[in-house]
Design a protein around this motif. Structure first.
Motif, PDB file in Angstrom:
ATOM      1  N   ILE A 120      17.708   9.664  -7.916  1.00 33.12           N
ATOM      2  CA  ILE A 120      18.607   8.671  -7.432  1.00 33.12           C
ATOM      3  C   ILE A 120      17.913   7.241  -7.375  1.00 33.12           C
ATOM      4  O   ILE A 120      18.633   6.183  -7.202  1.00 33.12           O
ATOM      5  N   GLY A 121      16.768   7.097  -7.920  1.00 36.12           N
ATOM      6  CA  GLY A 121      16.016   5.940  -8.283  1.00 36.12           C
ATOM      7  C   GLY A 121      14.806   6.137  -8.948  1.00 36.12           C
ATOM      8  O   GLY A 121      14.274   7.162  -9.210  1.00 36.12           O
ATOM      9  N   GLU A 122      14.423   4.986  -9.569  1.00 32.00           N
ATOM     10  CA  GLU A 122      13.411   4.885 -10.588  1.00 32.00           C
ATOM     11  C   GLU A 122      12.817   3.597 -10.786  1.00 32.00           C
ATOM     12  O   GLU A 122      13.627   2.623 -10.492  1.00 32.00           O
ATOM     13  N   SER A 123      11.545   3.270 -10.556  1.00 37.19           N
ATOM     14  CA  SER A 123      10.954   1.936 -10.626  1.00 37.19           C
ATOM     15  C   SER A 123      10.196   2.000 -11.943  1.00 37.19           C
ATOM     16  O   SER A 123       9.285   2.784 -12.112  1.00 37.19           O
ATOM     17  N   TRP A 124      10.182   0.950 -12.761  1.00 40.38           N
ATOM     18  CA  TRP A 124       9.655   0.754 -13.993  1.00 40.38           C
ATOM     19  C   TRP A 124       8.478  -0.158 -13.728  1.00 40.38           C
ATOM     20  O   TRP A 124       8.708  -1.314 -12.955  1.00 40.38           O
ATOM     21  N   HIS A 125       7.503   0.173 -14.199  1.00 38.75           N
ATOM     22  CA  HIS A 125       6.039  -0.701 -14.221  1.00 38.75           C
ATOM     23  C   HIS A 125       6.419  -2.211 -14.612  1.00 38.75           C
ATOM     24  O   HIS A 125       6.242  -3.128 -13.764  1.00 38.75           O
ATOM     25  N   ARG A 126       7.159  -2.309 -15.729  1.00 39.36           N
ATOM     26  CA  ARG A 126       7.736  -3.563 -16.080  1.00 39.36           C
ATOM     27  C   ARG A 126       9.281  -3.794 -16.311  1.00 39.36           C
ATOM     28  O   ARG A 126       9.677  -3.027 -17.061  1.00 39.36           O
ATOM     29  N   GLY A 127       9.656  -4.623 -15.609  1.00 37.44           N
ATOM     30  CA  GLY A 127      11.094  -5.015 -15.926  1.00 37.44           C
ATOM     31  C   GLY A 127      12.224  -4.557 -14.968  1.00 37.44           C
ATOM     32  O   GLY A 127      13.077  -5.193 -14.834  1.00 37.44           O
ATOM     33  N   SER A 161       2.665  -4.539  -8.630  1.00 36.13           N
ATOM     34  CA  SER A 161       2.356  -6.146  -8.776  1.00 36.13           C
ATOM     35  C   SER A 161       0.740  -6.117  -8.599  1.00 36.13           C
ATOM     36  O   SER A 161       0.107  -7.233  -9.070  1.00 36.13           O
ATOM     37  N   GLY A 162       0.062  -5.026  -7.956  1.00 39.64           N
ATOM     38  CA  GLY A 162      -1.617  -5.273  -8.106  1.00 39.64           C
ATOM     39  C   GLY A 162      -2.228  -4.928  -9.711  1.00 39.64           C
ATOM     40  O   GLY A 162      -3.286  -4.600  -9.730  1.00 39.64           O
ATOM     41  N   GLY A 163      -1.104  -4.662 -10.420  1.00 35.43           N
ATOM     42  CA  GLY A 163      -1.604  -3.990 -11.956  1.00 35.43           C
ATOM     43  C   GLY A 163      -1.243  -2.588 -11.671  1.00 35.43           C
ATOM     44  O   GLY A 163      -0.175  -2.087 -12.213  1.00 35.43           O
ATOM     45  N   ALA A 164      -2.026  -1.688 -11.691  1.00 33.75           N
ATOM     46  CA  ALA A 164      -1.910  -0.218 -12.003  1.00 33.75           C
ATOM     47  C   ALA A 164      -1.028   0.218 -10.918  1.00 33.75           C
ATOM     48  O   ALA A 164      -0.824  -0.105  -9.606  1.00 33.75           O
ATOM     49  N   VAL A 165       0.012   1.339 -11.136  1.00 33.21           N
ATOM     50  CA  VAL A 165       0.831   1.933 -10.159  1.00 33.21           C
ATOM     51  C   VAL A 165       0.066   3.185  -9.533  1.00 33.21           C
ATOM     52  O   VAL A 165      -0.042   4.264  -9.837  1.00 33.21           O
ATOM     53  N   ASP A 166      -0.761   2.629  -8.311  1.00 30.49           N
ATOM     54  CA  ASP A 166      -1.766   3.419  -7.842  1.00 30.49           C
ATOM     55  C   ASP A 166      -1.808   3.763  -6.413  1.00 30.49           C
ATOM     56  O   ASP A 166      -2.721   4.167  -5.721  1.00 30.49           O
ATOM     57  N   GLY A 167      -0.703   3.215  -5.734  1.00 30.94           N
ATOM     58  CA  GLY A 167      -0.196   3.306  -4.213  1.00 30.94           C
ATOM     59  C   GLY A 167      -1.211   2.237  -3.612  1.00 30.94           C
ATOM     60  O   GLY A 167      -1.117   2.250  -2.305  1.00 30.94           O
ATOM     61  N   VAL A 168      -1.784   1.273  -4.355  1.00 30.71           N
ATOM     62  CA  VAL A 168      -2.510   0.163  -3.541  1.00 30.71           C
ATOM     63  C   VAL A 168      -1.694  -1.036  -4.013  1.00 30.71           C
ATOM     64  O   VAL A 168      -1.913  -1.509  -5.036  1.00 30.71           O
ATOM     65  N   PRO A 169      -1.220  -1.757  -3.146  1.00 30.79           N
ATOM     66  CA  PRO A 169      -0.329  -3.016  -3.293  1.00 30.79           C
ATOM     67  C   PRO A 169      -1.638  -4.178  -3.302  1.00 30.79           C
ATOM     68  O   PRO A 169      -2.706  -3.690  -3.087  1.00 30.79           O
ATOM     69  N   VAL A 170      -1.126  -5.455  -3.315  1.00 32.09           N
ATOM     70  CA  VAL A 170      -2.060  -6.394  -3.337  1.00 32.09           C
ATOM     71  C   VAL A 170      -2.579  -6.733  -2.047  1.00 32.09           C
ATOM     72  O   VAL A 170      -1.755  -6.985  -1.170  1.00 32.09           O
ATOM     73  N   LEU A 171      -3.746  -6.871  -1.642  1.00 26.84           N
ATOM     74  CA  LEU A 171      -4.314  -6.881  -0.341  1.00 26.84           C
ATOM     75  C   LEU A 171      -5.041  -8.103  -0.266  1.00 26.84           C
ATOM     76  O   LEU A 171      -5.596  -8.892  -1.132  1.00 26.84           O
ATOM     77  N   ARG A 172      -5.301  -8.521   1.066  1.00 23.53           N
ATOM     78  CA  ARG A 172      -6.160  -9.784   1.374  1.00 23.53           C
ATOM     79  C   ARG A 172      -7.583  -9.983   0.778  1.00 23.53           C
ATOM     80  O   ARG A 172      -7.905 -10.897   0.253  1.00 23.53           O
ATOM     81  N   TYR A 205       7.239  15.118  -0.931  1.00 25.40           N
ATOM     82  CA  TYR A 205       7.364  14.342  -2.149  1.00 25.40           C
ATOM     83  C   TYR A 205       6.153  13.494  -2.228  1.00 25.40           C
ATOM     84  O   TYR A 205       5.284  12.940  -3.305  1.00 25.40           O
ATOM     85  N   ALA A 206       5.845  12.998  -0.879  1.00 27.16           N
ATOM     86  CA  ALA A 206       4.493  12.245  -0.803  1.00 27.16           C
ATOM     87  C   ALA A 206       3.094  12.561  -1.350  1.00 27.16           C
ATOM     88  O   ALA A 206       2.415  11.940  -1.667  1.00 27.16           O
ATOM     89  N   ALA A 207       3.372  13.890  -1.469  1.00 21.48           N
ATOM     90  CA  ALA A 207       1.893  14.731  -1.849  1.00 21.48           C
ATOM     91  C   ALA A 207       1.736  14.567  -3.198  1.00 21.48           C
ATOM     92  O   ALA A 207       0.714  14.831  -3.773  1.00 21.48           O
ATOM     93  N   GLN A 208       2.712  13.945  -4.259  1.00 23.35           N
ATOM     94  CA  GLN A 208       2.735  14.181  -5.458  1.00 23.35           C
ATOM     95  C   GLN A 208       1.371  13.349  -6.085  1.00 23.35           C
ATOM     96  O   GLN A 208       0.631  13.800  -6.623  1.00 23.35           O
ATOM     97  N   ASN A 209       1.238  12.095  -5.566  1.00 22.25           N
ATOM     98  CA  ASN A 209       0.368  11.239  -5.973  1.00 22.25           C
ATOM     99  C   ASN A 209       0.082   9.949  -5.023  1.00 22.25           C
ATOM    100  O   ASN A 209       0.907   9.924  -4.245  1.00 22.25           O
ATOM    101  N   PRO A 210      -0.948   9.141  -5.006  1.00 18.21           N
ATOM    102  CA  PRO A 210      -0.982   8.118  -3.950  1.00 18.21           C
ATOM    103  C   PRO A 210       0.127   7.053  -4.298  1.00 18.21           C
ATOM    104  O   PRO A 210       0.561   6.524  -3.245  1.00 18.21           O
ATOM    105  N   ALA A 211       0.771   6.842  -5.536  1.00 18.08           N
ATOM    106  CA  ALA A 211       1.815   5.827  -5.658  1.00 18.08           C
ATOM    107  C   ALA A 211       3.123   6.448  -4.826  1.00 18.08           C
ATOM    108  O   ALA A 211       3.684   5.768  -4.033  1.00 18.08           O
TER     109      ALA A 211
END
Ligand SMILES: [Zn+2]
Length: 254
Positions: A120-127, A161-172, A205-211
């Motif tokens: 029902i949804g998909e997010s691509w790293h670029r675009g 937006s922090g680079g890799a899709v690893d479950g960690v957004p840009v932080l302070r 589904y949350a248990a799949q990976n950190p992202a």
């Protein structure tokens, strides 16, 4: 420079009356925002709709109602902090219903397997972000289901937006990254353990990976914050600090 001037001009444009009606009628949480925040959201929606290209797929004709409902929910994620305006998402593809996407698996021996998967949804790293309009609509009618495809896919955008899709957004700062890693590692391990014991504290589904953990936790944070707090108070606080807001609790809203 040109972009910031254009954004300022867009923010100042009068918000179209039909768009306002969409917000007021379709998004329960919009009515709970202070007038200042409502204006801020309107400005961000104008920018989002102007900057992103919406493309209808599978015969769907994209309308302003669709644009506004996607934009409002995406912008909700950044309403309480300096917006990124989701720079990596240029195009939003809308399908009428769930769509089939091909997922590539790398099997042992280097064999590549391509499996058609319904989504029902998909997010691509670029675009781009791909959404089922049906699911977007469901997310606007039914609050507190704990599921919201727009929040989910745009959380992935914040993540990437922090680079890799690893479950960690840009932080302070570095301390914030260290805290994020510690809290999420612990909470994810705990979730997997409980799922292994046959419990289902939150969407598995949350248990799949950190992202996916971050995207699902974001949905819960805005839709059913009590459930997230009951699952893991420290994770709930981590998201409160990141998003800069405590969403209204159901009991308080009643
Ligand atoms: Zn996801």
């Amino acid at each position: 420079m040109f972009k910031s001037l254009r954004r300022r001009a867009l923010r100042k444009q009068p918000f179209p009356e039909p768009w306002l009606e969409v917000l007021e009628r379709r998004l329960v949480w919009y009515g709970r925002l202070t007038p200042d925040l409502q204006l801020r959201l309107q400005g961000r929606i104008q920018i989002f709709v102007h900057e992103k290209t919406f493309i209808g797929c599978g015969g769907l004709e994209v309308t302003d109602v669709m644009r506004v409902l996607v934009a409002a929910q995406a912008c909700r994620l950044e309403l309480h902090h300096e917006p990124s305006h989701f720079p990596q998402c240029e195009t939003i593809f809308l399908y009428p219903n769930a769509f089939v996407s091909t997922v590539t698996h790398l099997l042992p021996g280097g064999v590549i397997e391509q499996v058609p998967t319904v989504r029902i949804g998909e997010s691509w790293h670029r675009g781009s972000v791909v959404l089922s309009w049906n699911a977007v609509e469901a997310s606007t009618w039914a609050e507190w289901t704990g599921q919201n495809v727009v929040l989910h896919e745009f959380a992935h955008q914040l993540d990437s937006s922090g680079g890799a899709v690893d479950g960690v957004p840009v932080l302070r700062n570095l301390a914030a990254y260290a805290r994020w890693e510690r809290v999420v590692d612990r909470a994810l391990t705990h979730l997997r353990l409980r799922l292994g014991q046959g419990e289902r504290p939150i969407d598995p589904y949350a248990a799949q990976n950190p992202a996916e953990f971050f995207a699902v936790a974001t949905e819960l944070y805005f839709e059913t914050p009590q459930a997230l707090r009951a699952f893991d108070p420290e994770l709930h606080q981590l998201l409160a600090d990141y998003y800069g807001v405590f969403p209204m609790y159901r009991a308080e809203a009643a």
